[in-house]
Design a protein around this motif. Structure first.
Motif, short mmCIF file in Angstrom:
data_model
loop_
_atom_site.label_atom_id
_atom_site.label_comp_id
_atom_site.label_asym_id
_atom_site.label_seq_id
_atom_site.Cartn_x
_atom_site.Cartn_y
_atom_site.Cartn_z
N GLU A 47 0.83 -1.20 0.00
CA GLU A 47 0.00 0.00 0.00
C GLU A 47 0.86 1.26 0.00
OE1 GLU A 47 -3.54 2.43 0.31
OE2 GLU A 47 -3.01 0.47 -0.53
N VAL A 48 1.95 1.23 0.76
CA VAL A 48 2.86 2.38 0.78
C VAL A 48 3.46 2.61 -0.61
CG1 VAL A 48 5.08 3.22 1.67
CG2 VAL A 48 3.42 2.22 3.23
N ASP A 49 3.87 1.54 -1.26
CA ASP A 49 4.41 1.68 -2.62
C ASP A 49 3.36 2.25 -3.57
OD1 ASP A 49 6.87 0.72 -1.85
OD2 ASP A 49 6.45 -1.35 -2.42
N ARG A 50 2.10 1.84 -3.41
CA ARG A 50 1.02 2.35 -4.26
C ARG A 50 0.81 3.84 -4.03
NH1 ARG A 50 -4.52 3.22 -4.63
NH2 ARG A 50 -4.71 3.21 -2.36
N LEU A 51 0.84 4.27 -2.76
CA LEU A 51 0.65 5.68 -2.45
C LEU A 51 1.84 6.52 -2.93
CD1 LEU A 51 -0.94 5.53 1.12
CD2 LEU A 51 -2.07 5.83 -1.09
N ARG A 52 3.03 5.95 -2.89
CA ARG A 52 4.19 6.68 -3.42
C ARG A 52 4.02 6.93 -4.92
NH1 ARG A 52 9.40 3.42 -1.49
NH2 ARG A 52 10.44 5.06 -2.68
N ALA A 53 3.50 5.91 -5.61
CA ALA A 53 3.28 6.07 -7.06
C ALA A 53 2.20 7.11 -7.33
CB ALA A 53 2.89 4.73 -7.67
N ILE A 54 1.13 7.10 -6.52
CA ILE A 54 0.05 8.08 -6.71
C ILE A 54 0.55 9.49 -6.40
CG2 ILE A 54 -2.21 8.84 -5.86
CD1 ILE A 54 -2.85 5.90 -5.31
N SER A 55 1.35 9.62 -5.33
CA SER A 55 1.89 10.94 -4.98
C SER A 55 2.78 11.48 -6.08
CB SER A 55 2.68 10.83 -3.67
OG SER A 55 3.19 12.09 -3.28
N ASP A 56 3.60 10.61 -6.64
CA ASP A 56 4.47 11.03 -7.74
C ASP A 56 3.64 11.44 -8.96
OD1 ASP A 56 7.19 11.25 -8.89
OD2 ASP A 56 6.50 9.63 -10.19
N ALA A 57 2.60 10.66 -9.25
CA ALA A 57 1.75 10.98 -10.40
C ALA A 57 0.94 12.25 -10.18
CB ALA A 57 0.81 9.80 -10.69
N TYR A 58 0.50 12.46 -8.93
CA TYR A 58 -0.34 13.61 -8.60
C TYR A 58 0.35 14.93 -8.95
CZ TYR A 58 -3.81 16.34 -6.00
OH TYR A 58 -4.80 17.23 -5.65
N HIS A 59 1.65 14.95 -8.72
CA HIS A 59 2.40 16.19 -8.95
C HIS A 59 3.14 16.18 -10.28
CE1 HIS A 59 1.68 16.12 -4.60
NE2 HIS A 59 1.66 17.45 -4.71
N SER A 60 2.74 15.29 -11.19
CA SER A 60 3.37 15.24 -12.51
C SER A 60 2.55 16.06 -13.52
CB SER A 60 3.46 13.79 -12.98
OG SER A 60 2.17 13.27 -13.26
N PRO A 61 3.17 16.52 -14.60
CA PRO A 61 2.44 17.29 -15.62
C PRO A 61 1.30 16.49 -16.26
CG PRO A 61 4.81 17.52 -15.92
CD PRO A 61 4.61 16.44 -14.90
N ALA A 62 1.39 15.17 -16.25
CA ALA A 62 0.37 14.35 -16.88
C ALA A 62 -0.98 14.48 -16.21
CB ALA A 62 0.80 12.88 -16.89
N VAL A 63 -1.01 14.96 -14.96
CA VAL A 63 -2.27 15.08 -14.23
C VAL A 63 -3.03 16.35 -14.60
CG1 VAL A 63 -3.21 15.57 -11.93
CG2 VAL A 63 -1.68 13.64 -12.27
N HIS A 64 -2.32 17.45 -14.84
CA HIS A 64 -2.97 18.76 -14.89
C HIS A 64 -3.89 18.94 -16.08
CE1 HIS A 64 -0.68 20.00 -11.45
NE2 HIS A 64 0.44 19.63 -12.04
N ALA A 65 -3.48 18.51 -17.26
CA ALA A 65 -4.36 18.70 -18.41
C ALA A 65 -5.65 17.89 -18.30
CB ALA A 65 -3.62 18.34 -19.69
N PRO A 66 -5.60 16.58 -17.97
CA PRO A 66 -6.84 15.83 -17.80
C PRO A 66 -7.69 16.37 -16.67
CG PRO A 66 -4.99 14.34 -18.09
CD PRO A 66 -4.43 15.70 -17.91
N ALA A 67 -7.03 16.78 -15.55
CA ALA A 67 -7.78 17.30 -14.41
C ALA A 67 -8.46 18.61 -14.79
CB ALA A 67 -6.85 17.51 -13.22
N ALA A 68 -7.77 19.46 -15.55
CA ALA A 68 -8.37 20.72 -15.97
C ALA A 68 -9.56 20.48 -16.88
CB ALA A 68 -7.32 21.58 -16.67
N SER A 69 -9.43 19.47 -17.75
CA SER A 69 -10.54 19.13 -18.64
C SER A 69 -11.74 18.64 -17.86
CB SER A 69 -10.09 18.07 -19.64
OG SER A 69 -11.17 17.65 -20.44
N ALA A 70 -11.46 17.78 -16.86
CA ALA A 70 -12.56 17.27 -16.05
C ALA A 70 -13.19 18.38 -15.22
CB ALA A 70 -12.04 16.16 -15.13
N ALA A 71 -12.34 19.30 -14.71
CA ALA A 71 -12.87 20.40 -13.91
C ALA A 71 -13.73 21.32 -14.74
CB ALA A 71 -11.70 21.17 -13.28
#
Length: 401
Positions: free
Chosen positions: A361-385
Motif C-alpha cells: 500500500e505504501v508503494d502504491r501511495l508513493r506512485a500516486i503521490s508522484d503521479a499527482y504532482h506530474s504534468p500528466a495530471v494537470h491537463a486531464p484534471a483541468a478538462s474534467a474540472a
C-alpha cells in the motif's frame, strides 16, 4: 598475536561498547552485552603480553588462563540467557534460576581443579602443557563440557526460532547466530577430543591442531558478532526506508488533508517514530480518499482511466495516474465548496482486502503521490474540472506532526 586475533579482539570490544547503551536502556539486551564483554575480556587475557603481566602481578602461574576460562563460562551462560529471552521469553526466568547456580558450580569446580593442577612454571600454552595430565584433563573436561552444552542448546534454539521469524533480517540473524554457536560446539568438541587423546598418550602434532582450533574459535566468534548485528542493521534500514516513504507520500498527504482536514489525528503531544508516522499518514490518506470519493462520479473515473491509458505504459502506472487525476479534480471540487455527488452516483474507493499488505500500500501511495504532482495530471484534471465547472486549485504542503 596474529592479525586475525587482533582484528577479532578489536571487533569484540567495539561490539561490546556499541551494545552498552542499549543494555543500559533495555534489560533484554543486557545478556548479549555481557556475552560480548566476557568474550572480549577472555580473549584479552589470552594475549601473551597481558597473560604474563597478569600472572606476574598476581604471583600465580597461569592464573590468567583460569580467568580466561571463567569469563568463557560467563559468556556461554549469557548467550544461553539471550537466546532464551528472544526465542522463549516465557522460559527466561525459569532458566535463570537454573543457569546462575549451575554456572557458579561450574566456575567453582574449575577453580578447584586449577588449584590441584601442577603448575611449576609459567606456560605459554596451558592446554598443551597439561595434555596427558589427569587433573589438567579434568579441568578442561569441565571447561569445554560446559561450553559444548551451552552451544548445543543455543544452536538448537537459534535455528528452531529462525523458521518462525517473520522479518527476513531477524531470520538471517538467527541463522547466523545458530551457525556461530554450532562452530562453538565444534570447537569445544575438538578440544575435548584432543585432551582425551593426550590422556591416552596418542601423539598429536600441535601445529595443525592449534590452527584448526583457531579457525573454529574465530569463525564462531565472527559469526556470532555478525548474527547479532544483522537484525540491528535491518531495523535501521527499515527506519531509513520508512523515512524515505514518508517523504515520498508527504506531498499527497498534504493536499488531501488540506481538502479534508478533519481526518488528521490529533496526537500533537506524542513524538512517534517514523514507522508510526508512516502508518498515520497512510491511514489519513486513506480516510481522505474515502471522503473525496464522494466528489468523483463514475463519469469522472472513466475519463481519468482514459487519460491514464494515453500516458502510462504499465497497468500499475496507469492505475496510479488515473487515481491521481480524479483525486486532483475531487480536491479542487471540495475546496471550491461543491456538494458531493449523491450517494447512489458516487464511485467509492475500494475497501481494504483481507490480505492487506502495508508495504504494498505504501508503494502504491508513493506512485500516486508522484503521479499527482506530474504534468500528466494537470491537463486531464483541468478538462474534467471544466466539464464539472470546478476551478482547479493547488494545495500547499503541510507537515505531518
Amino acid at each position: 598475536m596474529t592479525a586475525v586475533k587482533g582484528i577479532t579482539l578489536i571487533m569484540l570490544w567495539a561490539v561490546a561498547a556499541w551494545r552498552l547503551p542499549g543494555a543500559i536502556r533495555t534489560p533484554r539486551q543486557r545478556a548479549l552485552c555481557v556475552a560480548f564483554a566476557s568474550i572480549a575480556v577472555a580473549m584479552t587475557l589470552g594475549v601473551p603480553a597481558v597473560m604474563h603481566a597478569a600472572d606476574a602481578l598476581c604471583g600465580v602461574h597461569n592464573l590468567a588462563t583460569l580467568g580466561k576460562n571463567l569469563f568463557g563460562i560467563v559468556a556461554s551462560a549469557a548467550i544461553l540467557d539471550f537466546v532464551t529471552v528472544i526465542t522463549r521469553p516465557e522460559s527466561a526466568s525459569g532458566l535463570r534460576r537454573v543457569l546462575i547456580p549451575a554456572s557458579a558450580i561450574t566456575m567453582t569446580s574449575l577453580a578447584v581443579l586449577f588449584a590441584f593442577t601442577s603448575r611449576p612454571e609459567e606456560s605459554d600454552n596451558f592446554f598443551e602443557t597439561n595434555m596427558g595430565s589427569a587433573s589438567g584433563t579434568a579441568y578442561y573436561m569441565v571447561c569445554f563440557g560446559s561450553l559444548a552444552l551451552a552451544m548445543a542448546v543455543a544452536t538448537r534454539l537459534f535455528w528452531g526460532s529462525s523458521r518462525h521469524a517473520g522479518a527476513r533480517w531477524l531470520r538471517w540473524g538467527l541463522r547466523t547466530l545458530g551457525a556461530g554457536s554450532a562452530f562453538g560446539l565444534l570447537y569445544s568438541l575438538f578440544r575435548t577430543i584432543l585432551m582425551l587423546l593426550g590422556l591416552s598418550h596418542t601423539g598429536i602434532e600441535a601445529a595443525w591442531t592449534n590452527q584448526v582450533a583457531d579457525i573454529l574459535q574465530y569463525t564462531s566468534i565472527s559469526l556470532i558478532i555478525l548474527g547479532s548485528s544483522i537484525p540491528a542493521i535491518g531495523v535501521r534500514w527499515r527506519v531509513l526506508r520508512d523515512w524515505r516513504s514518508l517523504r515520498d507520500i508527504r506531498p499527497l498527504w498534504a493536499v488531501l488533508t488540506r481538502a479534508v482536514p478533519h481526518v488528521v489525528l490529533d496526537i500533537q503531544s506524542m513524538r512517534p517514530g517514523p514507522r508510526v508516522r508512516l502508518h498515520r499518514a497512510v491511514i489519513e490518506i486513506r480516510d481522505a480518499t474515502l471522503v473525496l470519493a464522494g466528489y468523483a462520479s463514475p463519469d469522472l473515473r472513466e475519463r481519468a482511466d482514459a487519460a491514464a491509458d494515453q500516458h502510462e505504459p504499465t497497468p500499475d502506472q496507469r492505475s496510479a495516474l488515473a487515481e491521481a487525476i480524479w483525486l486532483h479534480t475531487a480536491v479542487a471540487a471540495k475546496l471550491a465548496g461543491t456538494s458531493p455527488a449523491p450517494a447512489g452516483n458516487a464511485q467509492p474507493s475500494p475497501q481494504l482486502p483481507a490480505d492487506f499488505d502495508f508495504d504494498v500500500e505504501v508503494d502504491r501511495l508513493r506512485a500516486i503521490s508522484d503521479a499527482y504532482h506530474s504534468p500528466a495530471v494537470h491537463a486531464p484534471a483541468a478538462s474534467a474540472a471544466s466539464t464539472t465547472g470546478t476551478p482547479v486549485t493547488t494545495a500547499s504542503d503541510q507537515d505531518i506532526a
